[in-house]
Write a protein that holds these residues in place. Structure first.
Motif, PDB file in Angstrom:
ATOM      1  N   ARG A  67       9.546   5.020 -10.987  1.00 41.73           N
ATOM      2  CA  ARG A  67      10.308   6.019 -11.758  1.00 41.73           C
ATOM      3  C   ARG A  67      10.851   7.132 -10.855  1.00 41.73           C
ATOM      4  N   HIS A  68      10.265   7.299  -9.695  1.00 39.55           N
ATOM      5  CA  HIS A  68      10.676   8.344  -8.759  1.00 39.55           C
ATOM      6  C   HIS A  68      11.433   7.779  -7.557  1.00 39.55           C
ATOM      7  N   VAL A 109       0.804  -1.232   0.000  1.00 38.78           N
ATOM      8  CA  VAL A 109       0.000   0.000   0.000  1.00 38.78           C
ATOM      9  C   VAL A 109       0.833   1.277   0.000  1.00 38.78           C
ATOM     10  N   LYS A 110       2.131   1.159   0.169  1.00 38.34           N
ATOM     11  CA  LYS A 110       2.963   2.366   0.256  1.00 38.34           C
ATOM     12  C   LYS A 110       2.834   3.260  -0.978  1.00 38.34           C
ATOM     13  N   LEU A 161       7.895  -1.150  -4.345  1.00 40.84           N
ATOM     14  CA  LEU A 161       6.594  -0.588  -3.978  1.00 40.84           C
ATOM     15  C   LEU A 161       5.487  -0.941  -4.972  1.00 40.84           C
ATOM     16  N   HIS A 162       5.767  -1.828  -5.917  1.00 36.35           N
ATOM     17  CA  HIS A 162       4.739  -2.424  -6.780  1.00 36.35           C
ATOM     18  C   HIS A 162       3.930  -1.415  -7.588  1.00 36.35           C
ATOM     19  N   ASN A 163       4.592  -0.374  -8.100  1.00 37.92           N
ATOM     20  CA  ASN A 163       3.892   0.619  -8.886  1.00 37.92           C
ATOM     21  C   ASN A 163       4.899   1.263  -9.842  1.00 37.92           C
ATOM     22  N   VAL A 169      10.614  12.458  -4.887  1.00 36.88           N
ATOM     23  CA  VAL A 169      11.460  11.272  -4.915  1.00 36.88           C
ATOM     24  C   VAL A 169      11.069  10.418  -3.711  1.00 36.88           C
ATOM     25  N   VAL A 170      11.221   9.127  -3.880  1.00 38.80           N
ATOM     26  CA  VAL A 170      10.926   8.171  -2.819  1.00 38.80           C
ATOM     27  C   VAL A 170      12.223   7.486  -2.417  1.00 38.80           C
TER      28      VAL A 170
END
Length: 164
Positions: A140-141, A107-108, A133-135, A126-127
């Motif tokens: 990309r960030h 869910v993150k 994180l499955h997305n 940015v992360v």
């Protein structure tokens, strides 16, 4: 500036390598590597980005970002020493099953995207996280840190590139 750093703590501001050599500090509630916090401070200063906590650590603070636990107090003080403050936290989209299985990575990304949707004035982000994180959009960030070593100078440079 409208830049955000979505910050995870475990695997970013601490690491398995650091944990092995710092058992005494850990037993005292000092769960973050001060060298990694300095690297984060350098990233914040160089980009003028704000910190959004998207770690489980966000539950260790009250709504005014006052620490509720010894570990959070040490973390907040370490950030303050680097002139960093936490701007906010991501919403909690977990359900009981996710909490039981500790599969927060499921869910993150949704929590990050919801925060961005609710705060549309922030356009660069940015992360920093050690988990997948499955997305695709979030990937990309993301600067995916190695949980064995945590945040590195190379990770900081990559984050700066993403925030440009």
């Amino acid at each position: 500036m409208n830049k955000i750093i979505f910050l995870d703590v475990d695997g970013v501001l601490n690491s398995k390598f650091w944990d092995n050599d710092h058992q005494r500090e850990i037993s005292e509630g000092k769960y973050v590597d001060l060298e990694a916090v300095k690297l984060l401070g350098s990233l914040v200063k160089r980009t003028e980005a704000k910190i959004i906590l998207h770690s489980g650590w966000r539950f260790w603070f009250d709504e005014s970002m006052n620490p509720l636990r010894l570990e959070a107090e040490f973390f907040a003080n370490a950030l303050a020493k680097e002139e960093i403050s936490i701007y906010g936290v991501t919403p909690d989209l977990t359900i009981e099953e996710i909490r039981k299985t500790k599969k927060f990575s499921l869910v993150k990304a949704d929590e990050i995207l919801k925060w961005l949707d609710d705060n549309s004035s922030f356009t660069k982000w940015v992360v920093l996280d050690d988990l997948d994180l499955h997305n695709e959009e979030v990937a990309r960030h993301q600067v995916k840190t190695d949980p064995e070593i945590g945040l590195t100078e190379k990770d900081v440079e990559k984050a700066i590139e993403i925030l440009k």
